[in-house]
Scaffold this motif. Structure first.
Motif, short mmCIF file in Angstrom:
data_model
loop_
_atom_site.label_atom_id
_atom_site.label_comp_id
_atom_site.label_asym_id
_atom_site.label_seq_id
_atom_site.Cartn_x
_atom_site.Cartn_y
_atom_site.Cartn_z
N THR A 1 0.82 -1.21 0.00
CA THR A 1 0.00 0.00 0.00
C THR A 1 0.86 1.27 0.00
O THR A 1 2.05 1.23 0.31
CB THR A 1 -0.93 0.05 1.23
N GLY A 2 0.20 2.39 -0.31
CA GLY A 2 0.88 3.67 -0.27
C GLY A 2 1.41 4.01 1.11
O GLY A 2 2.49 4.58 1.25
N SER B 1 4.70 2.47 1.65
CA SER B 1 5.77 3.21 0.98
C SER B 1 6.17 4.43 1.80
O SER B 1 7.37 4.71 1.98
CB SER B 1 5.33 3.63 -0.42
N VAL C 1 1.71 8.86 -4.54
CA VAL C 1 0.81 7.71 -4.46
C VAL C 1 -0.46 7.94 -5.27
O VAL C 1 -0.89 7.09 -6.04
CB VAL C 1 0.48 7.38 -2.98
N SER D 1 2.19 4.00 -5.42
CA SER D 1 1.31 2.87 -5.14
C SER D 1 0.09 3.02 -6.04
O SER D 1 0.23 3.42 -7.20
CB SER D 1 0.93 2.83 -3.66
N ALA E 1 3.16 -1.45 -4.21
CA ALA E 1 3.75 -0.16 -3.87
C ALA E 1 5.25 -0.21 -4.13
O ALA E 1 5.87 -1.28 -4.06
CB ALA E 1 3.47 0.21 -2.41
#
Length: 462
Positions: A134-135, A138, A263, A289, A300
């Protein structure tokens, strides 16, 4: 059915188990079992079943035009046939699906294609980290690495920023409602004004430049500054290229790492693959992501300047950081859309049309302004309740569109980058009709109306 003579019967008692009912087609099970935290289904209560491109089909037979695109996770629309075929072929081949960070053929193909299609043409030299799906994963990895590399703890972020829902990401998020959900103090971060926060009344970075250059200011030098080129959840404020360049220069001059959270605004959403390309800057760390997988599958990336890649093996990991199905669809998307400039040209055309259509709507209502960049553009209304009501009226007319901003005061449009011209026009027409229902007939005619736009790069998705 009555049991026949050859069937045993079970005496009825309080402990007798019966066959569970069929799931059916209602929504009772969602109310019964799903957490109150659910959100989008409250605004869009339909039960969705199938989707293709920019349209989504509901169980009751209604079709909806999608100007939401999975919150930016579906930049190429739903079930794009090229990506779908690549995914199906891989699954049928018996290819490995889950592999953590082991070597796999799909990962090799993705990395090679990402280097050749995205990094090399832009003269970008980054190591690619797979931090988790997922973002927020990250962002967490970027914050952790910045602190590790610099040996400093503090991180600066911006007013109205949104970077994710995990604790580190929340600590650099501005929205008070989301921050309050942390349940504990969010420390070692500070917020500084985003571009035009003071409407031009105060020189950008005046305070920050002063305190960083004054050994007696008592302000510790931060490890990093994290920024969005377009604040997707913070009201669609779009940073000017010159502001981003000034921020990049400030970070370089003071030995501060610049983290660019792309993202939501990345993967073509503003026209170029990265939202920061127009400014001509090269961030130290980039978070990607949402649409990097191309198909809505979890994936991501954290892009790191090589000299900053100082991780110990396994120092940041995650069980689902190596999903090969995501590598397969991501590679197919890069080959299909980013092998030349044709796709970028079409995205910019649609972005110009969207900006023009939304400007016509904004011109009809006193105080309304267009915000954002590219196909991440919306309208802020002076009445903070207007955007939510217009979004609800749009849903009743068959359009999925959401809101943005600390008070949901911006109607946020985020169609797929593959949206057709006719679909785009239809969506704009629905928004115009919904706005007229909520706010009344526009006070200004479309003809010859002057354009009003705030924090928007004029007519571009550049």
């Amino acid at each position: 059915m009555r049991p026949n003579s050859t069937m045993s019967t079970v005496p009825t008692s309080s402990t007798t188990r019966t066959t569970p009912p069929s799931p059916g087609s209602g929504t009772d099970v969602f109310e019964e079992l799903e957490s109150q935290v659910r959100s989008y289904c409250r605004s869009w209560p339909a039960t969705f079943t199938t989707a293709s491109g920019s349209t989504v089909q509901a169980e009751d037979g209604r079709t909806y035009l999608d100007f939401f695109a999975g919150a930016g996770a579906l930049n190429y629309g739903h079930n794009h046939p090229v990506l779908l075929e690549a995914l199906i072929d891989y699954l049928r081949s018996g290819g490995i699906v889950h592999s953590l960070d082991m070597h796999t053929a799909p990962k090799r193909e993705f990395l090679t294609t990402f280097r050749d299609r995205i990094l090399a043409p832009r003269d970008l030299d980054y190591r690619v980290m797979f931090p988790g799906p997922t973002g927020a994963n990250s962002v967490e990895s970027a914050l952790k690495l910045a602190r590790k590399v610099t040996g400093r703890q503090h991180v600066l972020s911006f007013t109205n920023a949104f970077h994710g829902m995990t604790l580190g990401a929340l600590s650099v998020t501005g929205n008070s409602m989301k921050r309050n959900g942390a349940g504990l103090p969010l420390t070692n971060t500070s917020k500084i004004p985003y571009d035009d926060y003071f409407s031009g009344a105060t020189e950008d970075f005046l305070w920050l430049e002063r305190v960083l250059g004054d050994s007696g200011s008592g302000v510790d030098k931060p490890a990093a500054i994290i920024v969005e080129s377009v604040q997707g959840e913070g009201g669609l404020s779009a940073a000017r290229p010159e502001w981003l360049r000034a921020l990049s220069d400030l970070c370089r001059d003071h030995g501060i790492l610049l983290i660019l959270d792309d993202v939501q605004a990345g993967c073509g959403r503003t026209g170029d693959f990265f939202s920061f390309e127009e400014a001509g800057i090269v961030p130290d760390i980039v978070c990607l992501s949402k649409s990097i997988s191309g198909f809505g599958l979890s994936m991501a990336l954290t892009l790191i300047r090589p000299e900053l890649d100082q991780w110990e093996p396994g120092e940041h990991n995650g069980t689902f950081r190596g999903q090969n199905t995501s590598f397969v669809t991501a590679t197919a998307a890069l080959d299909e859309f980013w092998s030349d400039d044709a796709f970028v040209g079409r995205v910019r055309e649609r972005a110009d049309e969207l900006h023009t259509g939304l400007t016509r709507i904004a011109n009809g209502y006193e105080g309304a302004v267009v915000k954002g960049r590219g196909l991440l553009t919306g309208v802020r209304f002076p009445d903070p309740t207007a955007a939510s009501r217009i979004a609800a009226a749009s849903y009743e007319r068959g359009l999925l569109v959401e809101t943005s901003g600390p008070e949901d005061e911006v109607l946020k449009t985020m169609p797929a980058l593959t949206v057709s011209q006719d679909e785009l026009r239809s969506g704009i027409d629905v928004i115009a009709a919904a706005a007229a229902e909520v706010l009344g007939t526009p006070a200004v005619s479309d003809e010859g109306a002057g354009e009003r736009a705030e924090n928007t790069n004029e007519g571009d998705a550049k």
